[in-house]
Design a protein around this motif. Structure first.
Motif, short mmCIF file in Angstrom:
data_model
loop_
_atom_site.label_atom_id
_atom_site.label_comp_id
_atom_site.label_asym_id
_atom_site.label_seq_id
_atom_site.Cartn_x
_atom_site.Cartn_y
_atom_site.Cartn_z
N ALA A 85 0.82 -1.21 0.00
CA ALA A 85 0.00 0.00 0.00
C ALA A 85 0.86 1.26 0.00
O ALA A 85 0.54 2.25 -0.67
CB ALA A 85 -0.94 -0.01 1.21
N ASP A 86 2.00 1.23 0.73
CA ASP A 86 2.83 2.43 0.80
C ASP A 86 3.56 2.68 -0.53
O ASP A 86 3.74 3.83 -0.94
CB ASP A 86 3.81 2.38 1.97
CG ASP A 86 4.58 1.07 2.06
OD1 ASP A 86 4.60 0.30 1.09
OD2 ASP A 86 5.19 0.82 3.13
N VAL A 87 3.96 1.61 -1.21
CA VAL A 87 4.62 1.78 -2.52
C VAL A 87 3.62 2.31 -3.54
O VAL A 87 3.95 3.17 -4.37
CB VAL A 87 5.25 0.46 -2.98
CG1 VAL A 87 5.75 0.56 -4.42
CG2 VAL A 87 6.40 0.09 -2.05
N ARG A 88 2.40 1.84 -3.47
CA ARG A 88 1.37 2.34 -4.39
C ARG A 88 1.06 3.80 -4.10
O ARG A 88 0.85 4.60 -5.02
CB ARG A 88 0.11 1.48 -4.27
CG ARG A 88 0.30 0.10 -4.86
CD ARG A 88 -0.98 -0.71 -4.86
NE ARG A 88 -0.84 -1.89 -5.70
CZ ARG A 88 -1.81 -2.78 -5.91
NH1 ARG A 88 -2.98 -2.62 -5.33
NH2 ARG A 88 -1.60 -3.82 -6.69
N ALA A 89 1.04 4.17 -2.83
CA ALA A 89 0.81 5.57 -2.48
C ALA A 89 1.97 6.44 -2.97
O ALA A 89 1.76 7.57 -3.44
CB ALA A 89 0.65 5.71 -0.97
N LEU A 90 3.19 5.94 -2.89
CA LEU A 90 4.35 6.66 -3.40
C LEU A 90 4.23 6.86 -4.91
O LEU A 90 4.52 7.95 -5.43
CB LEU A 90 5.63 5.90 -3.07
CG LEU A 90 6.92 6.47 -3.67
CD1 LEU A 90 7.27 7.81 -3.04
CD2 LEU A 90 8.08 5.48 -3.48
N ALA A 91 3.82 5.83 -5.63
CA ALA A 91 3.66 5.95 -7.08
C ALA A 91 2.63 7.02 -7.44
O ALA A 91 2.82 7.78 -8.40
CB ALA A 91 3.27 4.60 -7.67
N GLU A 92 1.55 7.10 -6.67
CA GLU A 92 0.55 8.13 -6.91
C GLU A 92 1.11 9.52 -6.61
O GLU A 92 0.85 10.49 -7.33
CB GLU A 92 -0.68 7.87 -6.05
CG GLU A 92 -1.44 6.61 -6.44
CD GLU A 92 -2.59 6.30 -5.49
OE1 GLU A 92 -2.80 7.10 -4.54
OE2 GLU A 92 -3.25 5.27 -5.68
#
Length: 364
Positions: free
Chosen positions: A140-147
């Motif tokens: 979830a944190d990597v996906r938030a970083l990508a956003e």
């Protein structure tokens, strides 16, 4: 649908899955999650060692026990999760693919470019899809970083690192034997980092690679990964415990990478920092299952010298593997997935080979 070219059960039922190789990853990561995931059914567990099969049967009594991949039949199995030691990845995956059994292959997908080519041919011959990838991009944190990266303009540079305090896996075993592992921390942790880098930048070509490797901690058993609960304190091997690299893509984006099984740091930390023309997005967290971590992930957006904390959804350790199963179910039903994993793996192993080649020229 079963047989050559199978993608998913035609009746809409759960995906009948065989787990091949019953080591730590299979018993601690894959079997428990397959048993809980509504889209999957843990149908078979495969390992040539009777004692290992007996242990798996006590811990996970549902799947049928098989002694060989030859017993995995495409009419009975919709997907095989291959979690054998690294040097067997290609041979086992090819044997299944050529018989029409779709495969999800644990990282490292291959140990060199020749193995990547063999996997591509097996996928073509058998008509079954090869799926692969690291679970890190599903966090979830990597996906938030990508956003968040979409808010910092044109990406100029990325720093990716995974540094453990003490975390050499199976010291003295196959993990630290280059002939069986393909390499050390770069192949193990670095594959995750390169996969995340591909997720952030897209499948870009890497034009320039400079790398170095060291083994300052490898030969002392005190630096082993204690969370794997292995009794052995053996040490040694012929791989690196730390790899560092600097990459430049064909579009001019630079990236620095560090993968360390052990260090003098007090905690295990994964850090990803994306520098853009309009700001900086940075994530600090801890990949993997190590208990030696500082709280939860911290995500920050910095623009014009003003840092801003960004909320990250809370999730339990290892949740990314459940989310990866969500993606695998969708990919099995997507005809366009065929060939994608091999293409990604070919790029990744190509970078790894070049890092090792660069390191070999200067190692002392």
């Amino acid at each position: 649908m079963s047989g050559p070219g199978a993608t998913a059960p035609a009746d809409g039922g759960p995906i009948r899955t065989a787990v091949v190789g019953l080591g730590w990853a299979a018993r601690s990561i894959w079997l428990p999650r397959l048993e809980r995931h509504p889209a999957f059914a843990a149908a078979a567990a495969v390992d040539p060692d009777p004692a290992v099969r007996a242990t798996a049967a006590r811990e996970h009594p549902g799947p049928a026990l098989l002694s060989s991949v030859d017993q995995v039949r495409p009419e009975e199995i919709d997907l095989a999760v291959v979690a054998v030691p690294n040097h067997l990845h290609c041979a086992v995956a090819c044997a299944l693919l050529e018989r029409g059994v779709p495969v999800f292959l644990e990282k490292p997908v291959c140990l060199d470019s020749a193995e990547a080519a063999r996997l591509a041919e097996a996928e073509r011959v058998g008509g079954a899809v090869l799926l692969a990838g690291s679970a890190a991009r599903c966090r979830a944190d990597v996906r938030a970083l990508a956003e968040l990266a979409a808010k910092i303009g044109t990406v100029r540079h990325v720093d990716v690192s995974w540094v453990r305090s003490r975390g050499i896996p199976s010291a003295g075993g196959w993990f630290t034997d280059r002939a069986k592992s393909g390499g050390g921390a770069l192949v193990d942790l670095g594959w995750h980092l390169l996969d995340v880098l591909t997720d952030l930048l897209g499948p870009v070509a890497v034009d320039q690679v400079v790398g170095s490797v060291t083994d300052d901690f490898l030969h002392d058993g005190a630096w082993r990964a204690v969370w794997r609960k292995e009794a052995s304190t053996a040490a040694g091997g012929d791989v690196e415990d730390t790899a560092r690299a600097f990459l430049v893509t064909g579009t001019g984006v630079s990236a620095s990478l560090r993968a360390s099984w052990a260090s003098h740091e007090p905690r295990d930390v994964t850090a990803i920092r994306i520098e853009g023309s309009a700001g900086i997005a940075e994530l600090r967290c801890t990949f993997g299952f190590s208990p030696n971590r500082d709280g939860g992930p911290v995500l920050t957006l910095t623009r014009d010298g003003e840092p801003e904390a960004v909320a990250v959804p809370a999730e339990e350790i290892g949740a990314e593997y459940h989310r990866q199963l969500d993606e695998l179910a969708a990919l099995l039903a997507d005809p366009a997935a065929r060939g994608r994993a091999v293409a990604d793996a070919t790029r990744t192993i190509g970078v790894i080979e070049r890092v090792y080649a660069s390191a070999a020229r200067t190692r002392r």
